[in-house]
Motif scaffolding. Structure first.
Motif, mmCIF file in Angstrom:
data_model
loop_
_atom_site.group_PDB
_atom_site.id
_atom_site.type_symbol
_atom_site.label_atom_id
_atom_site.label_comp_id
_atom_site.label_asym_id
_atom_site.label_seq_id
_atom_site.Cartn_x
_atom_site.Cartn_y
_atom_site.Cartn_z
ATOM 1 N N ARG A 187 -1.782 -1.637 -4.945
ATOM 2 C CA ARG A 187 -1.633 -1.060 -4.237
ATOM 3 C C ARG A 187 -2.967 -2.520 -3.464
ATOM 4 O O ARG A 187 -3.971 -1.443 -2.323
ATOM 5 N N TYR A 227 -4.198 -4.021 -0.053
ATOM 6 C CA TYR A 227 -5.307 -3.717 0.931
ATOM 7 C C TYR A 227 -6.424 -5.286 1.141
ATOM 8 O O TYR A 227 -6.762 -5.595 2.031
ATOM 9 N N VAL A 265 0.943 -1.403 -0.431
ATOM 10 C CA VAL A 265 -0.245 -0.322 -0.041
ATOM 11 C C VAL A 265 1.058 1.567 -0.179
ATOM 12 O O VAL A 265 0.830 2.323 -1.019
ATOM 13 N N ARG A 266 1.620 0.988 0.948
ATOM 14 C CA ARG A 266 2.838 2.433 1.293
ATOM 15 C C ARG A 266 3.573 2.706 -0.469
ATOM 16 O O ARG A 266 4.527 3.466 -0.695
#
Length: 219
Positions: free
Chosen positions: A198, A202, A100-101
């Motif tokens: 991303r 999740y 995600v980051r």
């Protein structure tokens, strides 16, 4: 809202969740994908497909390792199995946060020496088999989806292993067949690769929460 336990799912729901998780991680651009592309771009479709076959062989070895590990834990150290769920949840959460980051982009697909199909297969298999992160991934994911109530662990492993190699074939083999277009897509559309990474992140976080919830209930 009450969280739904993974063990409350039917086998078909469970295996579909595994497939979605598997597809997400394979679609994220990484070393396996780039290895296939570089072989296909320099050695042609045959080299790219040979590299894909090598990675598929490595995936089969990882499936065997994961199945044996889960079986041993369930029979010899059942109390440790619950802790494996927590450790696996933490590792999947770490993968999820990292994805995600991150901003996963492919600036260029590097060149490699023109090589025979056998060399491409062998190097792909060896590289995949010797990847320590793959074993951590298998140890984290397999205990979440292989359950005694779904029948024999080996029959479940056959289904999961087949899904792994066929998904690798579909994604990596497809990229090998259209290598130049695949390279251009990955390089010129960074937004698409970031979105895939991303989204997969999740998904990993969601499965990590479900796994930790199950571990808490059965501890």
């Amino acid at each position: 809202m009450k969280l739904r336990d993974i063990t409350d799912m039917s086998y078909s729901e469970n295996i579909w969740l595994f497939f979605v998780l598997l597809l997400g991680i394979i679609l994220v651009p990484g070393m396996d994908m780039l290895y296939v592309l570089t072989n296909a771009l320099t050695g042609g479709r045959r080299a790219g497909l040979s590299a894909t076959a090598g990675i598929m062989a490595g995936g089969a070895v990882h499936t065997l390792f994961g199945t044996i590990s889960v079986g041993v834990l369930m029979k010899l150290v059942p109390s440790l199995f619950t802790w494996i769920l927590f450790i696996g949840a933490a590792y999947m959460a770490w993968i999820g946060v990292s994805l995600v980051r991150s901003s996963i982009t492919v600036s260029a697909v590097g060149a490699t020496l023109n090589r025979s199909s056998w060399v491409a297969f062998r190097q792909g298999a060896v590289t995949c088999i010797l990847n320590p992160k793959a074993y951590l991934f298998v140890l984290s994911v397999f205990p979440q989806f292989m359950r005694p109530q779904y029948g024999s662990l080996w029959s479940q492993a056959m289904v999961m292993g087949t899904m792994i190699v066929l998904t690798q074939l579909g994604v990596y083999g497809g990229l090998a067949l259209v290598a130049s277009q695949s390279r251009d897509f990955l390089v010129t559309r960074p937004g698409a690769t970031m979105f895939v990474g991303r989204a997969a992140g999740y998904l990993f976080l969601a499965v990590a929460v479900l796994t930790a919830w199950h571990g808490w209930k059965v501890r």
